[in-house]
Scaffold this motif. Structure first.
Motif, PDB file in Angstrom:
ATOM      1  N   ASN A 272      34.666  54.900  40.895  1.00  0.00           N
ATOM      2  CA  ASN A 272      35.275  55.970  41.701  1.00  0.00           C
ATOM      3  C   ASN A 272      36.554  55.493  42.369  1.00  0.00           C
ATOM      4  OD1 ASN A 272      32.099  57.332  42.812  1.00  0.00           O
ATOM      5  ND2 ASN A 272      33.340  57.917  41.083  1.00  0.00           N
ATOM      6  N   GLU A 273      36.531  54.257  42.882  1.00  0.00           N
ATOM      7  CA  GLU A 273      37.712  53.702  43.554  1.00  0.00           C
ATOM      8  C   GLU A 273      38.887  53.531  42.586  1.00  0.00           C
ATOM      9  OE1 GLU A 273      36.098  50.108  45.195  1.00  0.00           O
ATOM     10  OE2 GLU A 273      35.203  51.154  46.903  1.00  0.00           O
ATOM     11  N   ARG A 274      38.605  53.541  41.311  1.00  0.00           N
ATOM     12  CA  ARG A 274      39.650  53.402  40.293  1.00  0.00           C
ATOM     13  C   ARG A 274      39.960  54.714  39.588  1.00  0.00           C
ATOM     14  NH1 ARG A 274      37.380  49.303  42.013  1.00  0.00           N
ATOM     15  NH2 ARG A 274      38.362  47.241  42.013  1.00  0.00           N
TER      16      ARG A 274
ATOM     17  N   ARG B 291      30.609  53.314  42.673  1.00  0.00           N
ATOM     18  CA  ARG B 291      31.636  53.193  43.718  1.00  0.00           C
ATOM     19  C   ARG B 291      32.875  52.475  43.168  1.00  0.00           C
ATOM     20  NH1 ARG B 291      28.457  51.706  47.483  1.00  0.00           N
ATOM     21  NH2 ARG B 291      28.519  49.489  47.020  1.00  0.00           N
ATOM     22  N   PHE B 292      32.666  51.399  42.426  1.00  0.00           N
ATOM     23  CA  PHE B 292      33.753  50.633  41.823  1.00  0.00           C
ATOM     24  C   PHE B 292      34.606  51.525  40.916  1.00  0.00           C
ATOM     25  CE2 PHE B 292      35.578  47.902  38.556  1.00  0.00           C
ATOM     26  CZ  PHE B 292      36.063  46.819  39.283  1.00  0.00           C
TER      27      PHE B 292
END
Length: 145
Positions: free
Chosen positions: A138-140, A135-136
């Motif tokens: 993907n958010e970047r 998730r971390f």
């Protein structure tokens, strides 16, 4: 020793479910083949041809060897995994791989910098670390497989 020396099938319960054991710890567990890997698991010749390999590994057809019981694999396997995720740039280029020991293997300086931030912000000892890191990233803008 090879992983096949550590994981042994004791009894087949159904076509895709087995009682297995981590030989080094004596821990018994129920191994269920992941639904998305049933067709891979049907290739039993690979295990016969590679007797030192874990009996639940199979070739994926794209050059990778995959665990067919990923969803229920024992802790020993989770620590052993060579690659637990592959990281791709927004353009689709593979930028790095994350190992079972949660180390990043990458020459990509941008990804390495993002990884250092993740190491500071995410408790890497938590059980859901794979989901949190994915998730971390993907958010970047990275894609994780």
């Amino acid at each position: 020793m090879y992983l096949g020396d550590y994981i042994q099938i004791g009894e087949q319960i159904s076509p895709y479910e087995f009682l297995a054991e981590c030989v080094s710890t004596g821990t018994r567990f129920t191994a269920r083949v992941d639904r998305d890997k049933l067709s891979l698991f049907n290739n039993r010749s690979w295990s016969r041809d590679h007797p030192s390999a874990c009996p639940f590994l199979r070739p994926a057809g794209d050059g990778r060897i995959v665990c067919t019981i990923h969803e229920c694999s024992p802790a020993q396997c989770r620590a052993y995994r060579c690659v637990i995720m592959r990281v791709f740039t927004p353009a689709g280029r593979e930028a790095g791989r994350v190992t079972g020991t949660r180390a990043l293997l990458s020459e990509d300086q941008d990804l390495r910098a993002v990884w250092e931030v993740a190491r500071k912000e995410i408790p890497f000892w938590e059980d859901d670390i794979e989901e949190r890191v994915a998730r971390f990233l993907n958010e970047r803008g990275y894609r994780v497989e």
